[in-house]
Design a protein around this motif. Sequence first.
Motif, PDB file in Angstrom:
ATOM      1  N   LYS A  28      11.132  20.155  28.868  1.00  0.00           N
ATOM      2  CA  LYS A  28      12.543  19.795  28.836  1.00  0.00           C
ATOM      3  C   LYS A  28      12.981  19.663  27.376  1.00  0.00           C
ATOM      4  CE  LYS A  28      14.291  18.137  32.242  1.00  0.00           C
ATOM      5  NZ  LYS A  28      15.002  18.609  33.451  1.00  0.00           N
ATOM      6  N   THR A  29      13.482  20.736  26.860  1.00  0.00           N
ATOM      7  CA  THR A  29      13.934  20.742  25.474  1.00  0.00           C
ATOM      8  C   THR A  29      15.143  19.825  25.312  1.00  0.00           C
ATOM      9  OG1 THR A  29      13.346  23.085  25.532  1.00  0.00           O
ATOM     10  CG2 THR A  29      14.519  22.286  23.573  1.00  0.00           C
ATOM     11  N   ASP A  30      15.104  19.008  24.285  1.00  0.00           N
ATOM     12  CA  ASP A  30      16.209  18.067  24.042  1.00  0.00           C
ATOM     13  C   ASP A  30      17.482  18.820  23.636  1.00  0.00           C
ATOM     14  OD1 ASP A  30      17.919  16.066  23.292  1.00  0.00           O
ATOM     15  OD2 ASP A  30      16.597  15.189  21.773  1.00  0.00           O
ATOM     16  N   PRO A  31      18.539  18.752  24.447  1.00  0.00           N
ATOM     17  CA  PRO A  31      19.762  19.492  24.107  1.00  0.00           C
ATOM     18  C   PRO A  31      20.457  18.920  22.870  1.00  0.00           C
ATOM     19  CG  PRO A  31      20.123  18.135  26.057  1.00  0.00           C
ATOM     20  CD  PRO A  31      18.683  17.996  25.703  1.00  0.00           C
ATOM     21  N   ASP A  32      20.102  17.711  22.468  1.00  0.00           N
ATOM     22  CA  ASP A  32      20.739  17.088  21.307  1.00  0.00           C
ATOM     23  C   ASP A  32      19.869  17.135  20.054  1.00  0.00           C
ATOM     24  OD1 ASP A  32      23.065  16.367  22.743  1.00  0.00           O
ATOM     25  OD2 ASP A  32      21.969  14.684  23.642  1.00  0.00           O
ATOM     26  N   ALA A  33      18.790  17.889  20.124  1.00  0.00           N
ATOM     27  CA  ALA A  33      17.929  17.973  18.936  1.00  0.00           C
ATOM     28  C   ALA A  33      18.712  18.597  17.784  1.00  0.00           C
ATOM     29  CB  ALA A  33      16.694  18.814  19.249  1.00  0.00           C
ATOM     30  N   PRO A  34      18.601  18.051  16.565  1.00  0.00           N
ATOM     31  CA  PRO A  34      19.385  18.594  15.443  1.00  0.00           C
ATOM     32  C   PRO A  34      18.938  20.012  15.070  1.00  0.00           C
ATOM     33  CG  PRO A  34      17.923  16.788  14.738  1.00  0.00           C
ATOM     34  CD  PRO A  34      17.851  16.836  16.217  1.00  0.00           C
ATOM     35  N   ASP A  35      17.660  20.308  15.261  1.00  0.00           N
ATOM     36  CA  ASP A  35      17.158  21.652  14.921  1.00  0.00           C
ATOM     37  C   ASP A  35      16.377  22.164  16.122  1.00  0.00           C
ATOM     38  OD1 ASP A  35      15.620  23.835  14.103  1.00  0.00           O
ATOM     39  OD2 ASP A  35      15.458  23.075  12.043  1.00  0.00           O
ATOM     40  N   THR A  95      19.970  17.738  38.195  1.00  0.00           N
ATOM     41  CA  THR A  95      19.491  18.298  36.948  1.00  0.00           C
ATOM     42  C   THR A  95      20.299  17.749  35.778  1.00  0.00           C
ATOM     43  OG1 THR A  95      18.713  20.268  38.038  1.00  0.00           O
ATOM     44  CG2 THR A  95      19.195  20.467  35.702  1.00  0.00           C
ATOM     45  N   ASP A  96      19.570  17.253  34.826  1.00  0.00           N
ATOM     46  CA  ASP A  96      20.174  16.711  33.623  1.00  0.00           C
ATOM     47  C   ASP A  96      20.747  17.867  32.794  1.00  0.00           C
ATOM     48  OD1 ASP A  96      20.744  14.533  31.994  1.00  0.00           O
ATOM     49  OD2 ASP A  96      18.933  14.808  30.817  1.00  0.00           O
ATOM     50  N   ARG A  97      21.551  17.510  31.801  1.00  0.00           N
ATOM     51  CA  ARG A  97      22.072  18.529  30.879  1.00  0.00           C
ATOM     52  C   ARG A  97      20.870  19.229  30.244  1.00  0.00           C
ATOM     53  NH1 ARG A  97      24.303  18.381  25.529  1.00  0.00           N
ATOM     54  NH2 ARG A  97      23.662  16.213  25.352  1.00  0.00           N
ATOM     55  N   THR A  98      20.882  20.534  30.318  1.00  0.00           N
ATOM     56  CA  THR A  98      19.670  21.307  30.117  1.00  0.00           C
ATOM     57  C   THR A  98      19.915  22.422  29.112  1.00  0.00           C
ATOM     58  OG1 THR A  98      18.971  20.835  32.355  1.00  0.00           O
ATOM     59  CG2 THR A  98      18.028  22.798  31.362  1.00  0.00           C
ATOM     60  N   VAL A  99      18.940  22.652  28.251  1.00  0.00           N
ATOM     61  CA  VAL A  99      19.002  23.815  27.362  1.00  0.00           C
ATOM     62  C   VAL A  99      18.709  25.052  28.197  1.00  0.00           C
ATOM     63  CG1 VAL A  99      18.025  24.931  25.328  1.00  0.00           C
ATOM     64  CG2 VAL A  99      18.224  22.428  25.404  1.00  0.00           C
ATOM     65  N   MET A 100      19.625  26.012  28.165  1.00  0.00           N
ATOM     66  CA  MET A 100      19.471  27.228  28.965  1.00  0.00           C
ATOM     67  C   MET A 100      19.892  28.425  28.122  1.00  0.00           C
ATOM     68  SD  MET A 100      20.787  26.108  32.736  1.00  0.00           S
ATOM     69  CE  MET A 100      20.275  27.681  33.391  1.00  0.00           C
ATOM     70  N   PRO A 101      19.570  29.618  28.598  1.00  0.00           N
ATOM     71  CA  PRO A 101      19.980  30.794  27.817  1.00  0.00           C
ATOM     72  C   PRO A 101      21.502  30.853  27.721  1.00  0.00           C
ATOM     73  CG  PRO A 101      18.384  31.397  29.521  1.00  0.00           C
ATOM     74  CD  PRO A 101      18.810  29.982  29.793  1.00  0.00           C
ATOM     75  N   SER A 102      21.973  31.343  26.594  1.00  0.00           N
ATOM     76  CA  SER A 102      23.419  31.489  26.432  1.00  0.00           C
ATOM     77  C   SER A 102      23.763  32.974  26.509  1.00  0.00           C
ATOM     78  CB  SER A 102      23.861  30.896  25.096  1.00  0.00           C
ATOM     79  OG  SER A 102      23.084  31.457  24.048  1.00  0.00           O
ATOM     80  N   TRP A 103      23.577  33.508  27.734  1.00  0.00           N
ATOM     81  CA  TRP A 103      23.930  34.905  27.940  1.00  0.00           C
ATOM     82  C   TRP A 103      25.428  35.114  27.742  1.00  0.00           C
ATOM     83  CZ3 TRP A 103      21.001  33.011  32.444  1.00  0.00           C
ATOM     84  CH2 TRP A 103      19.648  33.354  32.390  1.00  0.00           C
ATOM     85  N   GLU A 104      25.768  36.335  27.290  1.00  0.00           N
ATOM     86  CA  GLU A 104      27.184  36.728  27.312  1.00  0.00           C
ATOM     87  C   GLU A 104      27.658  36.735  28.755  1.00  0.00           C
ATOM     88  OE1 GLU A 104      29.382  37.642  24.687  1.00  0.00           O
ATOM     89  OE2 GLU A 104      27.796  36.552  23.578  1.00  0.00           O
ATOM     90  N   GLU A 105      26.839  37.348  29.624  1.00  0.00           N
ATOM     91  CA  GLU A 105      27.080  37.220  31.063  1.00  0.00           C
ATOM     92  C   GLU A 105      25.729  37.114  31.755  1.00  0.00           C
ATOM     93  OE1 GLU A 105      28.408  41.061  32.902  1.00  0.00           O
ATOM     94  OE2 GLU A 105      28.874  41.499  30.813  1.00  0.00           O
TER      95      GLU A 105
END
Lengths: 309, 309
Positions: A151-158, A220-230
């Motif tokens: 579970k990658t931290d969505p608020d991680a600075p880097d 599901t908590d706020r989650t880091v996910m791919p940022s596809w164009e679509e």
Amino acid sequence: MGQQFGQLDGFRADASGPRVSGHRGARGALPENTIEGFAFCQKIGIASIEFDVVMTKDRVPVVVHNHTLDGALARDAEGLWLPDPGPRVAEMTLAEVRACNVGMANRGTEYGRRFSDQAVLPHAQAPTLDDVLTFAAKPENASLSLLLELKTDPDAPDLAQERAEMVATVVAQVRAAGLVDRTVMHSFDWGILDVARAQAPEMPTSYLSYLPKGLPGEDTDRTVMPSWEEVPASMPKAVVEAGGQMWCPHFLDVTPEGVAEAHALGLVVGTWTVNSVKEINRMIDCGVDSIVTDYPGRVQDCLLRRAAS
Amino acid sequence: MGQQFGQLDGFRADASGPRVSGHRGARGALPENTIEGFAFCQKIGIASIEFDVVMTKDRVPVVVHNHTLDGALARDAEGLWLPDPGPRVAEMTLAEVRACNVGMANRGTEYGRRFSDQAVLPHAQAPTLDDVLTFAAKPENASLSLLLELKTDPDAPDLAQERAEMVATVVAQVRAAGLVDRTVMHSFDWGILDVARAQAPEMPTSYLSYLPKGLPGEDTDRTVMPSWEEVPASMPKAVVEAGGQMWCPHFLDVTPEGVAEAHALGLVVGTWTVNSVKEINRMIDCGVDSIVTDYPGRVQDCLLRRAAS
């Protein structure tokens, strides 16, 4: 298909049907992400446990689902419910996490009213990843495969640094526990799975997905996910292109055609979180390999009824 | 009231409401009358376990509900389901009982379809009474009280001798395990409770009852019961006159008035087998002391929801 991963054997359907994977242990019966829940899964002979790993402030991987330790399931040392949502795990020390009791869901919250057969563990601490690995490494637990959700931290600075450090810590612990050959790296964050594969090419990677149409009954908590164009036209192809060996769609996104396509591409297909008898049976009919469920007894029952009829 | 029995503390309601007693362990979650089911009850912190004792041919008390070992829940050494109904336990040796696997309900039977969340124990033998006592005597299980149901063989050629021998064997084992102070003797056979009280006056006796109006959803085996000319007008008075300290009516027979009458007479009131949310709440409202249930997590949930609201 290139490399064969023995770790996937615990997630691949056989003649008796799909494998059963205990979601956060066996959340329908016992509080989530507890050693007692994982032990229940072992006792009942299911193939795998699924659990969530989040990093504390002092960079210890702990087995907690949300990025916050919430009053829906955690009480402080005085027995008072935490706020809901609660403090960020990334801003808590391990000692602060361990001071909380996660052995009971708070029936004053929506979460706490969702699992009406869930029993109480009078005293339960959130386990560290190392606790779970130590549990899994015991001889009596040798049959359990591990679906380890990063579970990658969505608020991680880097984000890049966060992923690299988290994977390094987790992989080191899995290797030290001698559990590389039973562990699958699993995430919604397809980016961290790239890092996992780079750092630990001996472990397969499992790609979580859900189509953006809402998740009834999921938390599901706020989650880091791919940022596809679509969203990809073919999620199985996207998983293969990303380098994955296992695809884990939400059950509402599962179709027989999608499973067949994934199988033709050599993927193992798991699906989550399947709790109703109707959807369990639909997933079996779709031919998935693994069913991730809060109610492993219910999935066993569905499989046994089909076999008996 | 005369003698006070500390054993009843584990069955008496307190400010938080009724105590929870795990029926045959936790049959809604795990196969009945198994050590794993009893261990589940301990993990979730409920007050007591209820279980059934039947004598084998070689006169060993075993923890099995029916007088027959049935194909609804038992497979032979080859994995084949026993007949249903199966062989009489009184005509099987302990070795023959132990050769069977009781870790899964047979979904081809009505019994096997009743508990749709019940998980599988890949290998489980019917425990002996001594196994259960050994389990209960472990320090981590010290919080569990035992509701030990004596199942008198209805086909015994000499009922008086059967009762005397069974009680002698059971009492000797309970004493040897050091569990006299946590065990309540419990039976539908009010006659065997006379014998129990005579042989072991240091243990309280619990009187099961149900009025003859059918038992929907129950699978009570043919049972030795009192042969009243007519059913007593007041069952609590009958229990007190018989010498009992605890009364365990079927939940359909429980009323607030009956519970109040029993309490006025100094009885502890347990009720069985309460599985639906509606009936669990009705039993709490009636003021019973103990709720015997296949779903201890569900009863915990009902109690917690009431406390949270």
